[in-house]
Design an enzyme around this catalytic site. Structure first.
Site, PDB file in Angstrom:
ATOM      1  N   THR A   1      -7.744  13.981 -36.643  1.00 21.45           N
ATOM      2  CA  THR A   1      -6.905  15.154 -36.378  1.00 21.45           C
ATOM      3  C   THR A   1      -7.528  16.054 -35.319  1.00 21.45           C
ATOM      4  O   THR A   1      -6.896  16.419 -34.321  1.00 21.45           O
ATOM      5  CB  THR A   1      -6.731  15.986 -37.674  1.00 21.45           C
ATOM      6  OG1 THR A   1      -6.573  15.104 -38.772  1.00 21.45           O
ATOM      7  CG2 THR A   1      -5.565  16.941 -37.555  1.00 21.45           C
TER       8      THR A   1
ATOM      9  N   GLY B   1     -17.659   8.920 -36.224  1.00 23.40           N
ATOM     10  CA  GLY B   1     -16.593   8.721 -35.234  1.00 23.40           C
ATOM     11  C   GLY B   1     -16.498   7.291 -34.732  1.00 23.40           C
ATOM     12  O   GLY B   1     -16.434   7.054 -33.531  1.00 23.40           O
TER      13      GLY B   1
ATOM     14  N   ALA C   1     -13.121  15.437 -24.590  1.00 25.54           N
ATOM     15  CA  ALA C   1     -12.716  15.003 -25.936  1.00 25.54           C
ATOM     16  C   ALA C   1     -13.706  14.002 -26.520  1.00 25.54           C
ATOM     17  O   ALA C   1     -13.469  13.464 -27.602  1.00 25.54           O
ATOM     18  CB  ALA C   1     -11.317  14.396 -25.893  1.00 25.54           C
TER      19      ALA C   1
ATOM     20  N   HIS D   1      -0.713  18.105 -41.999  1.00 24.47           N
ATOM     21  CA  HIS D   1      -0.935  16.908 -42.823  1.00 24.47           C
ATOM     22  C   HIS D   1       0.284  16.668 -43.730  1.00 24.47           C
ATOM     23  O   HIS D   1       0.244  15.782 -44.581  1.00 24.47           O
ATOM     24  CB  HIS D   1      -2.132  17.094 -43.760  1.00 24.47           C
ATOM     25  CG  HIS D   1      -3.483  17.021 -43.103  1.00 24.47           C
ATOM     26  ND1 HIS D   1      -3.768  16.215 -42.039  1.00 24.47           N
ATOM     27  CD2 HIS D   1      -4.654  17.648 -43.423  1.00 24.47           C
ATOM     28  CE1 HIS D   1      -5.046  16.354 -41.716  1.00 24.47           C
ATOM     29  NE2 HIS D   1      -5.603  17.222 -42.533  1.00 24.47           N
TER      30      HIS D   1
ATOM     31  N   ARG E   1     -18.895  13.378 -37.652  1.00 25.62           N
ATOM     32  CA  ARG E   1     -19.891  12.542 -38.309  1.00 25.62           C
ATOM     33  C   ARG E   1     -20.215  11.340 -37.438  1.00 25.62           C
ATOM     34  O   ARG E   1     -20.919  11.454 -36.457  1.00 25.62           O
ATOM     35  CB  ARG E   1     -19.355  12.155 -39.701  1.00 25.62           C
ATOM     36  CG  ARG E   1     -20.383  11.759 -40.717  1.00 25.62           C
ATOM     37  CD  ARG E   1     -19.698  11.428 -42.037  1.00 25.62           C
ATOM     38  NE  ARG E   1     -18.692  10.393 -41.910  1.00 25.62           N
ATOM     39  CZ  ARG E   1     -18.906   9.083 -42.067  1.00 25.62           C
ATOM     40  NH1 ARG E   1     -20.092   8.674 -42.401  1.00 25.62           N
ATOM     41  NH2 ARG E   1     -17.924   8.204 -41.914  1.00 25.62           N
TER      42      ARG E   1
HETATM   43  P1  A3P Z   1     -15.935  10.014 -39.533  1.00 22.34           P
HETATM   44  O1  A3P Z   1     -16.156  10.817 -40.759  1.00 22.34           O
HETATM   45  O2  A3P Z   1     -15.602   8.578 -39.831  1.00 22.34           O
HETATM   46  O3  A3P Z   1     -17.045  10.123 -38.546  1.00 22.34           O
HETATM   47  P2  A3P Z   1     -10.141  14.719 -39.038  1.00 22.34           P
HETATM   48  O4  A3P Z   1     -10.283  15.567 -37.832  1.00 22.34           O
HETATM   49  O5  A3P Z   1      -8.753  14.173 -39.227  1.00 22.34           O
HETATM   50  O6  A3P Z   1     -10.645  15.408 -40.250  1.00 22.34           O
HETATM   51  O7  A3P Z   1     -10.997  13.396 -38.828  1.00 22.34           O
HETATM   52  C1  A3P Z   1     -12.396  13.436 -38.838  1.00 22.34           C
HETATM   53  C2  A3P Z   1     -12.908  12.096 -38.363  1.00 22.34           C
HETATM   54  O8  A3P Z   1     -12.676  11.986 -36.946  1.00 22.34           O
HETATM   55  C3  A3P Z   1     -14.412  11.973 -38.567  1.00 22.34           C
HETATM   56  O9  A3P Z   1     -14.641  10.573 -38.795  1.00 22.34           O
HETATM   57  C4  A3P Z   1     -14.923  12.443 -37.225  1.00 22.34           C
HETATM   58  O10 A3P Z   1     -16.252  12.050 -36.959  1.00 22.34           O
HETATM   59  C5  A3P Z   1     -13.926  11.776 -36.295  1.00 22.34           C
HETATM   60  N1  A3P Z   1     -13.891  12.385 -34.949  1.00 22.34           N
HETATM   61  C6  A3P Z   1     -13.849  13.706 -34.644  1.00 22.34           C
HETATM   62  N2  A3P Z   1     -13.894  13.872 -33.308  1.00 22.34           N
HETATM   63  C7  A3P Z   1     -13.962  12.637 -32.763  1.00 22.34           C
HETATM   64  C8  A3P Z   1     -14.041  12.162 -31.419  1.00 22.34           C
HETATM   65  N3  A3P Z   1     -14.086  12.987 -30.382  1.00 22.34           N
HETATM   66  N4  A3P Z   1     -14.086  10.827 -31.225  1.00 22.34           N
HETATM   67  C9  A3P Z   1     -14.062   9.968 -32.277  1.00 22.34           C
HETATM   68  N5  A3P Z   1     -13.990  10.365 -33.574  1.00 22.34           N
HETATM   69  C10 A3P Z   1     -13.947  11.684 -33.808  1.00 22.34           C
END
Ligand code: A3P
Length: 292
Positions: free
Chosen positions: A49, A252, A220, A101, A250
């Site tokens: 997200t 990603g 990004a 969501h 975390r």
């Molecule tokens: P992980 O916990 O598997 O690392 P949300 O924003 O929907 O809560 O999703 C969070 C997840 O998206 C986390 O996954 C986070 O690390 C990952 N995420 C956030 N920014 C990201 C980026 N720039 N590229 C790839 N994954 C990313």
């Protein structure tokens, strides 16, 4: 072990983190006035997200790209349902960007006007489950469940924030013709973020120069989002986290579930989701090494 009511609230059959929503406000969302040029980002929790919010924010706001405006992505692409501060969304200037969501059945009815653009980002549910497990440890708003097996069973039973992953994606997919909607996956973004950004721009009717697209790709990235106080919630809302237990941004990656699930857990997961997932019109990717 049932989830604690201290942390979750059920509203019309859908679970939210208790302190993030106001039921009366949720009631009002059905009639929330939608504009044709609003843009809605829809995800199940932990599906990328914030990454997608960042991309949308960068597409629309030059001041976000060049750093001249100091607004967080939460201000740029705010949550429709988590409006506990009662922010005035009604008088926001267009184009308004929103994140949600919500399942298809709880979004404002005006979103079915066939014109307002909706972007749904999906992620493979094993990585979603593992990401949510870790997030539940760091987020002070969620119940920490130490035992992954217990957490996974709750996830499969839909007793987590966002309720059932299958219900969420099936609902949005089955009702796709009611909305002007683009479906993307976290995995395709991960494999080729530039192409995904171009897809989003194309859907939104945005023509940006190659240089601007390159800039969006760069800003990004996980590494840049980590260090930017406007895009890393550990920095802009530190009180919501116990940072000794992990970070919001975390790993990603694709396939992190393999580090967490045992073979038996993975098989149990497949057993619950496989049949319904096979009926979905999406291709899921379970490992970073898989072709897509
Ligand atoms: P992980 O916990 O598997 O690392 P949300 O924003 O929907 O809560 O999703 C969070 C997840 O998206 C986390 O996954 C986070 O690390 C990952 N995420 C956030 N920014 C990201 C980026 N720039 N590229 C790839 N994954 C990313």
């Amino acid at each position: 072990m049932e989830p604690s009511e201290k942390y979750m609230i059920e509203y019309k059959g859908f679970y939210f983190a208790r302190d993030t929503v106001i039921p009366e406000y949720l009631d009002s969302l059905e009639d929330f006035e939608i504009r044709d040029n609003d843009v809605f980002l829809v995800t199940y929790p932990k599906s990328g997200t914030m990454w997608s919010q960042q991309i949308l924010s960068l597409i629309y706001h030059e001041g976000h790209r060049d750093g001249t405006e100091n607004l967080t992505i939460m201000d740029r692409v705010p949550w429709l349902e988590h409006n506990i501060d009662n922010t005035d969304y009604v008088n926001r200037t267009s184009p308004r960007l929103f994140t949600t969501h919500l399942p298809y059945r709880l979004v404002p009815k005006g979103l079915r006007n066939g014109r307002t653009k909706v972007i749904y980002v999906a992620r493979n549910p094993k990585d979603v489950c593992v990401s949510l497990y870790h997030y539940s440890k760091t987020s002070v708003l969620l119940e920490e469940v130490e035992d992954f097996n217990i957490f996974m069973e709750r996830f499969l039973a839909g007793k987590v924030i966002g309720s059932s992953w299958l219900d969420h994606i099936e609902g949005w997919s089955a009702h796709r013709d009611d909305f002007n909607i683009l479906f993307l996956t976290y995995e395709e973004m991960k494999k080729d973020v530039r192409n995904s950004i171009l897809k989003i721009c194309n859907f939104l009717g945005k023509r940006l120069t190659d240089k601007v697209i390159d800039d969006i790709v760069d800003k990004a990235s996980m590494a840049n989002m980590r260090v930017d106080p406007r895009t890393n919630p550990d920095i802009f809302v530190p009180t919501l986290f116990d940072l000794s237990k992990g970070s919001f941004l975390r790993k990603g990656t694709i396939g992190d579930w393999k580090d967490m699930m045992t073979v038996a857990q993975s098989e149990r997961f497949d057993c619950v989701v496989k049949e319904r997932m096979e009926k979905l019109p999406f291709k899921f990717c379970w490992d970073i090494k898989d072709d897509f």
